[in-house]
Design an enzyme around this catalytic site. Structure first.
Site, PDB file in Angstrom:
ATOM      1  N   GLY A  10      11.417 -24.298   5.414  1.00 36.02           N
ATOM      2  CA  GLY A  10      10.031 -24.137   5.869  1.00 36.02           C
ATOM      3  C   GLY A  10       9.053 -24.572   4.806  1.00 36.02           C
ATOM      4  O   GLY A  10       8.660 -23.780   3.940  1.00 36.02           O
ATOM      5  N   LEU A  11       8.662 -25.851   4.856  1.00 35.64           N
ATOM      6  CA  LEU A  11       7.781 -26.392   3.809  1.00 35.64           C
ATOM      7  C   LEU A  11       6.319 -26.436   4.255  1.00 35.64           C
ATOM      8  O   LEU A  11       5.628 -27.424   4.063  1.00 35.64           O
ATOM      9  CB  LEU A  11       8.270 -27.773   3.378  1.00 35.64           C
ATOM     10  CG  LEU A  11       9.615 -27.772   2.639  1.00 35.64           C
ATOM     11  CD1 LEU A  11      10.145 -29.189   2.451  1.00 35.64           C
ATOM     12  CD2 LEU A  11       9.488 -27.075   1.278  1.00 35.64           C
ATOM     13  N   MET A  14       2.828 -22.133   2.271  1.00 40.35           N
ATOM     14  CA  MET A  14       3.435 -21.098   1.421  1.00 40.35           C
ATOM     15  C   MET A  14       4.826 -21.517   0.950  1.00 40.35           C
ATOM     16  O   MET A  14       5.183 -21.316  -0.212  1.00 40.35           O
ATOM     17  CB  MET A  14       3.520 -19.769   2.186  1.00 40.35           C
ATOM     18  CG  MET A  14       2.189 -19.129   2.471  1.00 40.35           C
ATOM     19  SD  MET A  14       1.367 -18.535   0.985  1.00 40.35           S
ATOM     20  CE  MET A  14       2.303 -17.044   0.623  1.00 40.35           C
ATOM     21  N   SER A 127       2.949 -11.731  -1.486  1.00 40.88           N
ATOM     22  CA  SER A 127       1.487 -11.731  -1.388  1.00 40.88           C
ATOM     23  C   SER A 127       0.849 -12.578  -2.474  1.00 40.88           C
ATOM     24  O   SER A 127       1.368 -12.682  -3.579  1.00 40.88           O
ATOM     25  CB  SER A 127       0.947 -10.304  -1.513  1.00 40.88           C
ATOM     26  OG  SER A 127      -0.470 -10.344  -1.506  1.00 40.88           O
ATOM     27  N   GLY A 129      -1.317 -15.491  -1.299  1.00 38.63           N
ATOM     28  CA  GLY A 129      -1.796 -16.747  -0.733  1.00 38.63           C
ATOM     29  C   GLY A 129      -1.097 -17.931  -1.380  1.00 38.63           C
ATOM     30  O   GLY A 129      -0.084 -17.773  -2.084  1.00 38.63           O
ATOM     31  N   LYS A 181       4.570  -4.458   2.358  1.00 40.81           N
ATOM     32  CA  LYS A 181       3.660  -5.608   2.449  1.00 40.81           C
ATOM     33  C   LYS A 181       2.620  -5.367   3.562  1.00 40.81           C
ATOM     34  O   LYS A 181       1.444  -5.737   3.418  1.00 40.81           O
ATOM     35  CB  LYS A 181       4.441  -6.898   2.720  1.00 40.81           C
ATOM     36  CG  LYS A 181       3.573  -8.130   2.974  1.00 40.81           C
ATOM     37  CD  LYS A 181       2.675  -8.443   1.788  1.00 40.81           C
ATOM     38  CE  LYS A 181       1.934  -9.741   1.830  1.00 40.81           C
ATOM     39  NZ  LYS A 181       1.192 -10.159   2.974  1.00 40.81           N
ATOM     40  N   HIS A 184       0.111  -3.053   2.232  1.00 43.46           N
ATOM     41  CA  HIS A 184      -0.726  -3.867   1.329  1.00 43.46           C
ATOM     42  C   HIS A 184      -1.802  -4.574   2.153  1.00 43.46           C
ATOM     43  O   HIS A 184      -2.979  -4.591   1.787  1.00 43.46           O
ATOM     44  CB  HIS A 184       0.148  -4.887   0.589  1.00 43.46           C
ATOM     45  CG  HIS A 184      -0.613  -6.005  -0.053  1.00 43.46           C
ATOM     46  ND1 HIS A 184      -1.153  -7.058   0.670  1.00 43.46           N
ATOM     47  CD2 HIS A 184      -0.962  -6.234  -1.347  1.00 43.46           C
ATOM     48  CE1 HIS A 184      -1.795  -7.873  -0.151  1.00 43.46           C
ATOM     49  NE2 HIS A 184      -1.683  -7.399  -1.380  1.00 43.46           N
ATOM     50  N   ASN A 185      -1.401  -5.176   3.258  1.00 37.84           N
ATOM     51  CA  ASN A 185      -2.376  -5.911   4.063  1.00 37.84           C
ATOM     52  C   ASN A 185      -3.389  -4.978   4.729  1.00 37.84           C
ATOM     53  O   ASN A 185      -4.556  -5.335   4.877  1.00 37.84           O
ATOM     54  CB  ASN A 185      -1.656  -6.762   5.113  1.00 37.84           C
ATOM     55  CG  ASN A 185      -1.120  -8.044   4.505  1.00 37.84           C
ATOM     56  OD1 ASN A 185      -0.784  -8.081   3.334  1.00 37.84           O
ATOM     57  ND2 ASN A 185      -1.056  -9.101   5.290  1.00 37.84           N
ATOM     58  N   GLU A 188      -5.723  -4.347   2.144  1.00 33.88           N
ATOM     59  CA  GLU A 188      -6.493  -5.606   1.998  1.00 33.88           C
ATOM     60  C   GLU A 188      -7.636  -5.644   3.032  1.00 33.88           C
ATOM     61  O   GLU A 188      -8.793  -5.923   2.688  1.00 33.88           O
ATOM     62  CB  GLU A 188      -5.524  -6.772   2.194  1.00 33.88           C
ATOM     63  CG  GLU A 188      -6.134  -8.162   2.260  1.00 33.88           C
ATOM     64  CD  GLU A 188      -5.051  -9.226   2.563  1.00 33.88           C
ATOM     65  OE1 GLU A 188      -4.046  -9.295   1.844  1.00 33.88           O
ATOM     66  OE2 GLU A 188      -5.232  -9.991   3.542  1.00 33.88           O
ATOM     67  N   ARG A 442      -6.350  24.459  23.724  1.00 28.75           N
ATOM     68  CA  ARG A 442      -5.006  24.065  24.201  1.00 28.75           C
ATOM     69  C   ARG A 442      -4.295  25.257  24.835  1.00 28.75           C
ATOM     70  O   ARG A 442      -3.602  25.140  25.836  1.00 28.75           O
ATOM     71  CB  ARG A 442      -4.169  23.519  23.034  1.00 28.75           C
ATOM     72  CG  ARG A 442      -4.634  22.172  22.517  1.00 28.75           C
ATOM     73  CD  ARG A 442      -3.817  21.704  21.322  1.00 28.75           C
ATOM     74  NE  ARG A 442      -2.469  21.314  21.699  1.00 28.75           N
ATOM     75  CZ  ARG A 442      -1.369  21.903  21.254  1.00 28.75           C
ATOM     76  NH1 ARG A 442      -1.459  22.921  20.418  1.00 28.75           N
ATOM     77  NH2 ARG A 442      -0.186  21.480  21.645  1.00 28.75           N
TER      78      ARG A 442
HETATM   79  C1  6PG Z   1      -1.370 -11.977   1.208  1.00 32.01           C
HETATM   80  C2  6PG Z   1      -2.119 -11.990   2.505  1.00 32.01           C
HETATM   81  C3  6PG Z   1      -1.504 -12.896   3.514  1.00 32.01           C
HETATM   82  C4  6PG Z   1      -2.173 -12.847   4.876  1.00 32.01           C
HETATM   83  C5  6PG Z   1      -3.538 -13.411   4.886  1.00 32.01           C
HETATM   84  C6  6PG Z   1      -4.147 -13.501   6.272  1.00 32.01           C
HETATM   85  O1  6PG Z   1      -1.010 -10.886   0.795  1.00 32.01           O
HETATM   86  O2  6PG Z   1      -1.168 -13.044   0.621  1.00 32.01           O
HETATM   87  O3  6PG Z   1      -2.140 -10.703   3.035  1.00 32.01           O
HETATM   88  O4  6PG Z   1      -0.165 -12.491   3.646  1.00 32.01           O
HETATM   89  O5  6PG Z   1      -1.413 -13.570   5.764  1.00 32.01           O
HETATM   90  O6  6PG Z   1      -4.357 -12.671   4.072  1.00 32.01           O
HETATM   91  O7  6PG Z   1      -4.102 -12.295   6.949  1.00 32.01           O
HETATM   92  P1  6PG Z   1      -5.036 -12.071   8.232  1.00 32.01           P
HETATM   93  O8  6PG Z   1      -5.039 -13.369   9.000  1.00 32.01           O
HETATM   94  O9  6PG Z   1      -4.407 -10.989   9.033  1.00 32.01           O
HETATM   95  O10 6PG Z   1      -6.370 -11.745   7.691  1.00 32.01           O
END
Ligand code: 6PG
Length: 467
Positions: A10-11, A14, A127, A129, A181, A184-185, A188, A442
């Site tokens: 998968g190129l 990322m 994570s 990007g 992860k 984490h998001n 985020e 209740r």
């Molecule tokens: C990371 C990010 C990444 C994520 C983008 C877009 O940790 O590098 O979380 O994995 O895919 O930030 O996420 P959304 O499209 O849901 O905003």
């Protein structure tokens, strides 16, 4: 021909970045992509690193190029593409060959795959990007520890570093890497939403232009709020648009996209009974942001809401303090959710280790995570809200959070995540809540029973039970 130590399928953006990173750290890598032209372009533009890369045109050629037992990273879109790729690989693999899904998988899918496959399988959250993948991401591994140990040295070599410590670690069994992860998001999303709300108060309340707001973010990035997200918010606010000649931010449509990881976190929190209201508010805010036309219709009915606020009522220092409080509370929620999942799924997740992995490389990297790692190391089961360093900070800043949330409400500036943070703070600091009324209700309509404060038996009822 010498065989490659590791393979990557998968190129895309990322995958390419990760493959170059692996090659740069001295590991020979074989790569394969569904479209051969992509593989060719990737190889031709790899420069000196091409010496460590073996491009392949068929899956069979790819598998044959790998040293055994093989280790194969999948960097394909989450969901069915992962299952399809695994199905295509399986007939070509030997029993000990390891598949590593490094995409943003839903951890339930990772659990399912691990249970269904006899093939060794790891799920790792990556994570940071494109830039992170190329020069140092944060990596959260999940699956059997012995499998992590087979490839951990490569993953730690390519990961971001905090001092000497690599931001790549084994989180725990099953899909726990992808679960961490996802949280984490979720964080985020919440961190981004809190920043966006403060931006809104500066833009619509204080009437500041994008450049001035960028300068404020730059200043905050020198203090306790120092983080990747504050840093890039300053850059985004300061960027100029060549087409309009004005700030780029002014011409970006106010509808946020999302690929689903934040939503998964919100959904999973409900299954776990975990309280993550700031993260949930951020997910809902993204949903509402997409409804721009409807918001326009409502504005036509109710009038434009945000009112001007003078700087004496809302100094920017107060916004900074509110953001500090909101951020601490949202991270406290995220870590509590991880603790809840760890207990529920029997994962024994190491919270300080997770905070350490998040210190560099990932999107939520920040100075505060170092303090969080220390606080969690002292007492992993204690909420960050109760840790001395963070309770000290919250004592200093919750007043500003209250002021900012109130001023936002009174002036019609939407601030759902800041308000959720405040409501969480007030709820969690109040020993005597109001659920006694809910328990009474209740029992009244369903005889569900309640516990008395002076009697721990669970089956007690009010006078209505006798009717
Ligand atoms: C990371 C990010 C990444 C994520 C983008 C877009 O940790 O590098 O979380 O994995 O895919 O930030 O996420 P959304 O499209 O849901 O905003």
């Amino acid at each position: 021909m010498t065989k490659s130590e590791i393979g990557l399928i998968g190129l895309g953006t990322m995958g390419s970045a990760l493959a170059l990173n692996i090659a740069e750290k001295g590991h020979d890598i074989a790569v394969w992509n569904r479209t051969t032209a992509t593989t060719k372009t990737f190889f031709e533009t790899a420069g000196d690193l091409a010496a460590r890369i073996t491009p392949t045109e068929t899956l069979k050629e790819f598998v044959a190029a790998l040293a055994t037992p093989r280790a194969i990273i999948l960097m394909v879109p989450a969901g069915h593409p992962v299952d399809d790729q695994i199905d295509a690989l399986l007939p070509l693999l030997e029993a000990e060959d390891l598949i590593i899904d490094a995409g943003n998988a839903n951890f339930h899918d990772t659990n399912r795959r691990m249970r269904a496959l006899t093939q060794p399988f790891l799920g790792i959250g990556v994570s940071g990007g494109e830039e992170g993948a190329r020069h140092g991401p944060a990596i959260m591994g999940g699956g059997p520890r012995a499998l992590w140990d087979r490839v951990g040295h490569i993953l730690q070599a390519i990961a971001a570093k905090h001092g000497d410590s690599a931001c790549a670690d084994w989180m725990g069994e099953e899909g726990s890497g992808h679960f961490v992860k996802a949280v984490h998001n979720g964080i985020e999303y919440a961190d981004m939403q809190l920043i966006a709300e403060v931006y809104g108060l500066m833009r619509d309340g204080l009437g500041m232009d994008a450049d001035a707001i960028g300068t404020i973010f730059e200043g905050w990035n020198e203090g306790i709020l120092q983080s990747y997200l504050i840093e890039i918010s300053g850059k985004v606010a300061k960027a100029q648009d060549t087409q309009s000649g004005g700030p780029l931010l002014e011409v970006i449509k106010d509808s946020a996209g999302q690929k689903g990881t934040g939503r998964w976190t919100a959904i999973e929190a409900q299954h776990l009974g975990a309280a993550i209201p700031v993260i949930e508010a951020a997910v809902v805010a993204r949903n509402m942001s997409a409804r721009k036309d409807q918001r326009g219709d409502m504005e036509a009915i109710y009038g434009k809401a945000p009112q001007a606020i003078d700087g004496a009522t809302l100094p920017v220092e107060m916004l900074e303090q509110a953001l500090i409080a909101g951020k601490i509370l949202c991270y406290a929620q995220g870590f509590e959710m991880i603790a809840a999942a760890s207990a529920q799924f029997g994962w024994s997740l190491d919270l300080p280790a997770i905070a350490r992995v998040w210190r560099e490389g990932c999107i939520i990297r920040s100075a505060m995570l170092d303090d969080m790692a220390s606080a969690l190391a002292q007492a992993p089961d204690r909420s960050l809200m109760a840790a001395p360093f963070f309770s000290g900070k919250l004592k200093e800043t919750h007043g500003a959070l209250r002021q900012v949330a109130s001023i936002a409400a009174l002036n019609g500036c939407p601030a759902p995540a800041l308000s959720a943070a405040l409501a969480y703070f007030d709820t969690m600091r109040t020993e005597r809540g109001t659920a006694n009324m809910i328990q009474g209700q209740r029992d009244f309509f369903g005889l569900h029973g309640f516990v008395r404060l002076d009697d721990a038996r669970t089956d007690q009822h009010g006078p209505w039970a006798a009717k």
